[in-house]
Design an enzyme around this catalytic site. Structure first.
Site, PDB file in Angstrom:
ATOM      1  N   CYS A 131      44.437  68.771   0.879  1.00  0.00           N
ATOM      2  CA  CYS A 131      43.205  68.019   0.591  1.00  0.00           C
ATOM      3  C   CYS A 131      41.941  68.704   1.104  1.00  0.00           C
ATOM      4  O   CYS A 131      40.937  68.805   0.394  1.00  0.00           O
ATOM      5  CB  CYS A 131      43.299  66.610   1.169  1.00  0.00           C
ATOM      6  N   HIS A 238      37.186  63.123   3.606  1.00  0.00           N
ATOM      7  CA  HIS A 238      37.055  64.219   4.578  1.00  0.00           C
ATOM      8  C   HIS A 238      35.658  64.838   4.485  1.00  0.00           C
ATOM      9  O   HIS A 238      35.119  65.022   3.378  1.00  0.00           O
ATOM     10  CB  HIS A 238      38.056  65.330   4.253  1.00  0.00           C
TER      11      HIS A 238
END
Ligand code: A2P
Length: 334
Positions: A131, A238
């Site tokens: 990710c 994130h």
């Protein structure tokens, strides 16, 4: 247009459920969907595309008795390691979200905005990158193409959803004063400079994933890269500080323009109005966001970026579904 059969493996998990949401939004040309998970979930139902789907157990037999064209896997590394080759053997393309196959030289590692052509040499398994790597690639590829890249320094601020349902619960329960179950230490009111296990070189596995996957996706083994990855008490999305040393000089305005024109990337950079990418705004979006774009005044040709994306969407489910779209596009054009 032909219609295809698609299976979602790990449909009950954090990423699996987002696969289903993204599939509902994207509306691929699909005849039948199959939702699979472990024996623990077999027989339960999940609402998807407006109807109830019964979860089936992932077994070798299932793929031998059902004609599946594409299987989206997010059921952990050991499940992928065992089942991806078995499923690929049946002629089905596996798009795997785990880290099991990413660094295998026979397996393409793909971010559709960055290296879609790598899909063409797949031998049945296509890997979805980590990710934190995916969102970095969306921002770095346009700079690599325009200026060349010499060195990258990653510092990440990663959400608990990246650790699955268990990570999410640790933050929820930590707020109430309960001890962590997934992480080694409390995540609430804390930052953990450890994501995944430590390796002999003192880096974590997550940090080395960023280093190695970046080189593979950008197709440049000579890139100099270092990373520090940190889990922060944020539920989702994130954030990353990326320091890049380019090969050639640049004008800041032109560089911003290059980023603004890049596919899948949205520039949010208006410091006079305190506008920059933030986790709370990226959540639920499929794009990657970049801001705080400024010259690194300590070196020649250096630039700093702040890059944010929904780690469950672009960092996992959206990217995998985009790969599936490209695979279908390839089949349609052949
Ligand atoms: P299950 O719900 O039946 O355990 P998360 O990372 O959010 O915890 O999700 C993990 C996903 O992977 C879940 O859908 C889980 O199914 C699935 N899974 C875990 N182990 C297996 C297995 N051996 N076979 C199939 N699916 C599995």
């Amino acid at each position: 247009m032909k219609k295809y059969n698609v299976a979602v493996v790990g449909a009950t998990g954090m990423v699996g459920r987002t696969f289903l949401k993204v599939l509902e939004e994207k509306k691929l040309p699909v005849e039948n969907y199959y939702l699979l998970a472990s024996s623990r979930s077999a027989g339960k139902t999940i609402e998807f595309m407006g109807k109830d789907y019964v979860i089936e157990e992932l077994t070798e037999e299932f793929f031998k008795t059902h004609k599946v064209d594409i299987a989206l896997f997010s059921a952990g590394g050991s499940t992928s390691e065992k089942f991806a080759p078995i499923v690929a053997e049946t002629g089905c393309i596996v798009i795997d979200n785990s880290s099991a196959w990413r660094m295998d030289p026979k397996v393409p590692l793909v971010v559709p905005e960055v290296n879609p052509d790598d899909i063409k040499w797949n031998k049945g398994i296509i890997a979805n990158p980590n990710c934190s790597t995916i969102q970095a690639m969306v921002a770095l590829r346009p700079l690599q193409e325009k200026y060349g890249i010499k060195r990258i320094v990653y510092s990440t601020y990663q959400a608990v959803s990246g650790a699955g349902m268990g990570g999410y619960s640790d933050l929820e329960n930590g707020i109430k004063g309960e001890a962590p179950k997934k992480f080694n230490h409390p995540i609430f009111n804390n930052c953990l400079p450890q994501i995944d296990v430590f390796l002999p070189n003192g880096y974590t596995k997550e940090e080395m994933k960023m280093v190695n996957e970046t080189k593979k996706i950008l197709g440049d083994d000579t890139l100099k890269i270092t990373a520090t990855t940190v889990r922060v008490p944020v539920f989702n999305s994130h954030s990353e500080s990326i320091n890049v040393e380019l090969k050639t000089p640049f004008e800041l305005d032109e560089l911003k323009d290059v980023l603004a024109k890049a596919p899948g990337l949205i520039v949010e950079d208006d410091i006079d109005n305190c506008i920059y990418p933030m986790a709370i705004n990226a959540t639920g979006k499929n794009e990657t966001f970049v801001g705080r774009i400024r010259r690194d005044e300590s070196i020649d040709n250096g630039v700093n970026l702040w890059v944010v994306a929904d780690n469950i969407r672009k960092g996992a489910a959206t990217n995998a579904v985009q790969i599936a779209e490209k695979v279908i596009e390839m089949w349609e054009n052949n």
